[in-house]
Design a protein around this motif. Structure first.
Motif, PDB file in Angstrom:
ATOM      1  N   ILE A 100       3.052  -4.551  11.448  1.00 47.63           N
ATOM      2  CA  ILE A 100       3.005  -3.307  10.685  1.00 47.63           C
ATOM      3  C   ILE A 100       1.758  -2.503  11.043  1.00 47.63           C
ATOM      4  CG2 ILE A 100       2.819  -2.322   8.350  1.00 47.63           C
ATOM      5  CD1 ILE A 100       4.499  -4.691   7.369  1.00 47.63           C
ATOM      6  N   GLU A 101       0.632  -3.207  11.247  1.00 40.22           N
ATOM      7  CA  GLU A 101      -0.614  -2.516  11.587  1.00 40.22           C
ATOM      8  C   GLU A 101      -0.485  -1.741  12.906  1.00 40.22           C
ATOM      9  OE1 GLU A 101      -5.244  -3.437  10.789  1.00 40.22           O
ATOM     10  OE2 GLU A 101      -4.086  -5.071  11.678  1.00 40.22           O
ATOM     11  N   LYS A 102       0.343  -2.247  13.806  1.00 39.71           N
ATOM     12  CA  LYS A 102       0.562  -1.574  15.086  1.00 39.71           C
ATOM     13  C   LYS A 102       1.591  -0.450  14.976  1.00 39.71           C
ATOM     14  CE  LYS A 102      -0.608  -5.515  18.022  1.00 39.71           C
ATOM     15  NZ  LYS A 102      -0.085  -6.532  18.993  1.00 39.71           N
ATOM     16  N   ASN A 103       2.285  -0.386  13.836  1.00 44.83           N
ATOM     17  CA  ASN A 103       3.339   0.624  13.629  1.00 44.83           C
ATOM     18  C   ASN A 103       3.138   1.275  12.260  1.00 44.83           C
ATOM     19  OD1 ASN A 103       5.450   0.079  15.984  1.00 44.83           O
ATOM     20  ND2 ASN A 103       4.797  -1.909  15.218  1.00 44.83           N
ATOM     21  N   GLU A 104       2.199   2.217  12.193  1.00 46.50           N
ATOM     22  CA  GLU A 104       1.783   2.782  10.911  1.00 46.50           C
ATOM     23  C   GLU A 104       2.890   3.549  10.185  1.00 46.50           C
ATOM     24  OE1 GLU A 104      -1.643   5.082  11.928  1.00 46.50           O
ATOM     25  OE2 GLU A 104      -2.962   3.330  12.083  1.00 46.50           O
ATOM     26  N   GLY A 105       3.931   3.896  10.900  1.00 43.23           N
ATOM     27  CA  GLY A 105       5.022   4.623  10.247  1.00 43.23           C
ATOM     28  C   GLY A 105       5.887   3.742   9.367  1.00 43.23           C
ATOM     29  N   ILE A 106       5.811   2.414   9.539  1.00 49.75           N
ATOM     30  CA  ILE A 106       6.689   1.510   8.797  1.00 49.75           C
ATOM     31  C   ILE A 106       6.554   1.643   7.288  1.00 49.75           C
ATOM     32  CG2 ILE A 106       7.199  -0.924   8.302  1.00 49.75           C
ATOM     33  CD1 ILE A 106       6.741  -1.533  11.241  1.00 49.75           C
ATOM     34  N   PRO A 107       5.339   1.565   6.714  1.00 48.33           N
ATOM     35  CA  PRO A 107       5.253   1.668   5.248  1.00 48.33           C
ATOM     36  C   PRO A 107       5.733   3.000   4.692  1.00 48.33           C
ATOM     37  CG  PRO A 107       3.068   1.700   6.249  1.00 48.33           C
ATOM     38  CD  PRO A 107       4.028   1.297   7.315  1.00 48.33           C
ATOM     39  N   ARG A 108       5.440   4.083   5.399  1.00 49.52           N
ATOM     40  CA  ARG A 108       5.858   5.394   4.901  1.00 49.52           C
ATOM     41  C   ARG A 108       7.365   5.584   5.007  1.00 49.52           C
ATOM     42  NH1 ARG A 108       0.529   8.849   6.932  1.00 49.52           N
ATOM     43  NH2 ARG A 108      -0.808   7.974   5.306  1.00 49.52           N
ATOM     44  N   LEU A 109       7.992   4.858   5.914  1.00 51.49           N
ATOM     45  CA  LEU A 109       9.447   4.849   5.982  1.00 51.49           C
ATOM     46  C   LEU A 109      10.014   3.959   4.884  1.00 51.49           C
ATOM     47  CD1 LEU A 109      12.220   5.331   7.320  1.00 51.49           C
ATOM     48  CD2 LEU A 109      11.682   3.465   8.896  1.00 51.49           C
ATOM     49  N   ALA A 110       9.469   2.747   4.744  1.00 50.87           N
ATOM     50  CA  ALA A 110      10.005   1.770   3.786  1.00 50.87           C
ATOM     51  C   ALA A 110       9.908   2.232   2.341  1.00 50.87           C
ATOM     52  CB  ALA A 110       9.271   0.442   3.955  1.00 50.87           C
ATOM     53  N   PHE A 111       8.854   2.999   2.008  1.00 50.30           N
ATOM     54  CA  PHE A 111       8.653   3.440   0.629  1.00 50.30           C
ATOM     55  C   PHE A 111       9.182   4.848   0.366  1.00 50.30           C
ATOM     56  CE2 PHE A 111       4.967   0.406   1.142  1.00 50.30           C
ATOM     57  CZ  PHE A 111       5.506  -0.581   0.336  1.00 50.30           C
ATOM     58  N   SER A 112       9.904   5.410   1.323  1.00 51.60           N
ATOM     59  CA  SER A 112      10.364   6.795   1.201  1.00 51.60           C
ATOM     60  C   SER A 112      11.674   6.927   0.435  1.00 51.60           C
ATOM     61  CB  SER A 112      10.552   7.403   2.598  1.00 51.60           C
ATOM     62  OG  SER A 112      11.672   6.813   3.242  1.00 51.60           O
ATOM     63  N   ASP A 113      11.921   8.138  -0.073  1.00 51.51           N
ATOM     64  CA  ASP A 113      13.191   8.437  -0.746  1.00 51.51           C
ATOM     65  C   ASP A 113      14.359   8.363   0.226  1.00 51.51           C
ATOM     66  OD1 ASP A 113      12.049   8.772  -3.195  1.00 51.51           O
ATOM     67  OD2 ASP A 113      11.986  10.962  -3.129  1.00 51.51           O
ATOM     68  N   GLU A 114      14.096   8.611   1.509  1.00 57.00           N
ATOM     69  CA  GLU A 114      15.157   8.537   2.523  1.00 57.00           C
ATOM     70  C   GLU A 114      15.805   7.160   2.505  1.00 57.00           C
ATOM     71  OE1 GLU A 114      16.367  10.637   4.794  1.00 57.00           O
ATOM     72  OE2 GLU A 114      15.012  12.352   4.692  1.00 57.00           O
ATOM     73  N   ILE A 115      15.014   6.138   2.184  1.00 60.05           N
ATOM     74  CA  ILE A 115      15.531   4.770   2.121  1.00 60.05           C
ATOM     75  C   ILE A 115      16.095   4.472   0.745  1.00 60.05           C
ATOM     76  CG2 ILE A 115      14.942   2.324   2.317  1.00 60.05           C
ATOM     77  CD1 ILE A 115      14.947   3.871   4.967  1.00 60.05           C
TER      78      ILE A 115
END
Length: 211
Positions: A100-115
């Motif tokens: 996850i540290e190497k892919n900073e977009g993961i948390p903002r994707l996982a916690f988004s309304d899109e999901i």
């Protein structure tokens, strides 16, 4: 031969689109994610983008699939190592944070309304992955109990969910702090304290060490 080369090129391009998606989410958030911004990030036309994906939702689904495969690959590699269950659990935990540290977009994707408010198929895929991941962690915990390393009164599935919860909370704090601290270093501290609650007394000197 031509078909094989063409297929490889398509797979490479699809991966480039996924990686561009994660970069955009990390830098600008989900609200800035459009097929136009993704195409620009990759360096292709939007028309070319549609040769590989039908729409933005399909790109998001593929991105989740890629994340799941990455984490699952780490898990499978650890399972193949000749280590005791506790060492494997720690390795999986730290590799999870490292990925996850190497892919900073993961948390903002996982916690988004899109999901959370998005299409059912995306939510189901993520839910199924979490269940599968939990089951594999539970297996390691159960093996640790059988070897006398982990307390017998601990429920494997509950402990596995706690591990995933530690990851989620730590990642959320990291994301909210604009990735300003080391995710892995913070994880090591939390893992040490978690082990104190889970490991049998006679094993603490071996496995519980200060981060």
């Amino acid at each position: 031969m031509v078909n094989i080369v063409s297929k490889v090129k398509k797979e490479v391009r699809r991966d480039q689109i996924v990686q561009a998606t994660l970069r955009i989410i990390a830098k600008k958030g989900m609200n800035s994610l459009t097929t136009a911004t993704i195409a620009k990030e990759v360096g292709i036309s939007e028309a070319n983008l549609y040769r590989h994906f039908k729409n933005k939702q399909e790109i998001i689904y593929e991105t989740i699939e890629t994340i799941g495969k990455g984490l699952s690959t780490n898990l499978e590699k650890v399972f193949q190592h000749d280590m005791d269950p506790l060492s494997k659990l720690e390795k999986v935990f730290l590799l999870h944070l490292q990925y996850i540290e190497k892919n900073e977009g993961i948390p903002r994707l996982a916690f988004s309304d899109e999901i959370h408010m998005g299409e059912k198929i995306i939510k189901e895929r993520l839910f199924n992955f979490i269940n599968s991941y939990t089951d594999k962690l539970s297996m390691l915990i159960k093996n640790g109990q059988e070897m006398g390393l982990i307390k017998g009164d601990i429920k494997p599935k509950s402990a596995a969910l706690i591990i995933i919860g530690i990851v989620q909370v730590t990642v959320l704090r990291w994301s909210l702090n604009d990735f300003s601290f080391s995710l892995v270093k913070e994880g090591r501290k939390l893992w040490t304290n978690f082990l104190r609650c889970m490991v049998k007394e006679n094993s603490k000197q071996i496995y519980v060490r200060e981060a």
